[in-house]
Design a protein around this motif. Structure first.
Motif, short mmCIF file in Angstrom:
data_model
loop_
_atom_site.label_atom_id
_atom_site.label_comp_id
_atom_site.label_asym_id
_atom_site.label_seq_id
_atom_site.Cartn_x
_atom_site.Cartn_y
_atom_site.Cartn_z
N PRO A 26 86.28 76.50 57.77
CA PRO A 26 86.79 76.98 58.91
C PRO A 26 86.23 78.94 59.39
CG PRO A 26 88.42 76.81 57.37
CD PRO A 26 87.20 76.33 56.47
N ILE A 27 85.57 79.19 57.94
CA ILE A 27 84.81 80.00 58.05
C ILE A 27 83.12 79.85 59.31
CG2 ILE A 27 82.97 81.84 57.04
CD1 ILE A 27 84.79 81.68 54.45
N LYS A 28 82.92 79.11 59.08
CA LYS A 28 81.45 78.53 59.75
C LYS A 28 81.86 77.96 60.95
CE LYS A 28 78.20 76.42 56.93
NZ LYS A 28 77.90 75.82 55.64
N ALA A 29 83.28 77.56 61.71
CA ALA A 29 83.72 77.19 62.84
C ALA A 29 84.11 78.82 63.88
CB ALA A 29 84.56 76.29 62.74
N THR A 30 84.71 79.44 62.45
CA THR A 30 84.70 81.02 63.36
C THR A 30 83.52 82.08 63.67
OG1 THR A 30 86.50 80.47 62.25
CG2 THR A 30 86.37 83.16 63.14
N LEU A 31 82.57 81.64 62.74
CA LEU A 31 81.44 82.15 63.30
C LEU A 31 80.27 81.80 64.06
CD1 LEU A 31 79.85 82.96 59.44
CD2 LEU A 31 81.03 85.13 61.10
N GLU A 32 80.56 80.55 64.35
CA GLU A 32 80.22 79.84 65.75
C GLU A 32 80.49 80.18 67.13
OE1 GLU A 32 80.10 75.76 64.10
OE2 GLU A 32 78.64 76.10 62.94
N SER A 33 82.52 80.39 66.56
CA SER A 33 82.57 80.42 67.74
C SER A 33 82.43 81.86 68.28
CB SER A 33 84.38 80.23 67.52
OG SER A 33 85.33 80.91 66.62
N VAL A 34 82.75 82.77 67.60
CA VAL A 34 81.94 83.97 67.81
C VAL A 34 80.47 84.37 68.03
CG1 VAL A 34 82.22 86.70 67.11
CG2 VAL A 34 84.17 85.22 66.43
N ILE A 35 79.20 83.67 68.43
CA ILE A 35 78.75 83.63 67.97
C ILE A 35 77.97 82.73 70.07
CG2 ILE A 35 76.21 82.73 67.91
CD1 ILE A 35 77.25 82.84 65.04
N ALA A 36 79.14 82.03 70.31
CA ALA A 36 79.37 81.29 71.47
C ALA A 36 79.95 82.72 72.14
CB ALA A 36 79.66 80.15 71.11
N ASN A 37 80.69 83.05 72.15
CA ASN A 37 81.45 84.05 73.13
C ASN A 37 81.70 84.96 71.62
OD1 ASN A 37 83.17 84.79 74.74
ND2 ASN A 37 84.94 83.13 74.55
N PRO A 38 81.17 86.45 72.25
CA PRO A 38 80.84 87.11 71.33
C PRO A 38 82.32 88.49 72.31
CG PRO A 38 78.98 87.29 73.01
CD PRO A 38 80.51 86.33 72.42
N THR A 39 83.15 87.81 72.95
CA THR A 39 84.53 88.85 73.53
C THR A 39 85.28 88.55 73.05
OG1 THR A 39 84.74 86.47 75.47
CG2 THR A 39 82.76 89.01 76.23
N ILE A 40 85.49 87.69 72.15
CA ILE A 40 87.16 87.28 71.06
C ILE A 40 87.17 88.16 70.61
CG2 ILE A 40 87.11 85.32 69.51
CD1 ILE A 40 85.39 83.74 70.68
N LEU A 41 86.35 89.43 69.60
CA LEU A 41 86.42 90.01 68.44
C LEU A 41 86.96 91.45 69.70
CD1 LEU A 41 83.39 89.99 66.79
CD2 LEU A 41 85.22 89.29 65.94
N LYS A 42 87.19 91.92 70.98
CA LYS A 42 87.24 93.24 71.23
C LYS A 42 88.86 93.15 71.62
CE LYS A 42 84.21 93.62 75.09
NZ LYS A 42 83.69 93.74 76.32
N LYS A 43 89.35 94.48 71.04
CA LYS A 43 90.67 93.94 71.04
C LYS A 43 91.40 94.41 72.35
CE LYS A 43 90.55 97.53 66.84
NZ LYS A 43 90.34 98.48 66.47
N PRO A 44 93.00 93.76 72.63
CA PRO A 44 92.96 94.41 74.28
C PRO A 44 93.16 95.62 74.58
CG PRO A 44 94.64 93.78 72.29
CD PRO A 44 93.45 93.54 72.22
#
Length: 118
Positions: A26-44
């Motif tokens: 799960p950690i690798k999947a999360t890191l891969e998704s963040v690398i693919a779409n860095p806007t996931i980490l932005k706070k609303p």
């Protein structure tokens, strides 16, 4: 006379490692998704904050302070502040909550949002 000896008790710890594949995947999947779409980490954006492009005046110690709201933060005297609290502390020169310092302005912002929505 006897010499006193001091014994030191140091507990040696060994680093723990996780080798379970179920915990790593799960950690690798999360890191891969963040690398693919860095806007996931932005706070609303906080709904209590004024809209981007807003300019307002805060009265403090007899002075009118002009504050601009831009996409990357709040600007006052040419400096950018990422939060209301950071801006409030820069203005007052002591620790204070931005929501406490800008309470009256926040009431105006909420009224403006309600009238523009209606």
């Amino acid at each position: 006379m006897k010499k006193k000896t001091v014994k030191s008790y140091v507990k040696k710890t060994t680093p723990k490692t996780v080798t379970c594949a179920a915990k790593v995947t799960p950690i690798k999947a999360t890191l891969e998704s963040v690398i693919a779409n860095p806007t996931i980490l932005k706070k609303p954006k906080d709904p209590r904050l004024p809209a981007v492009g807003t300019t307002f005046i805060k009265k403090f110690k007899g002075k009118d302070l002009l504050i601009e709201v831009k996409e990357d933060g709040l600007y006052w005297e040419g400096k950018c502040y990422k939060s209301l609290s950071g801006l409030a502390m820069a203005i007052t020169e002591y620790p204070i909550s931005g929501y406490v310092f800008f309470h009256k302005e926040m009431l105006l912002w909420s009224e403006q949002k309600e009238t523009s929505a209606a």
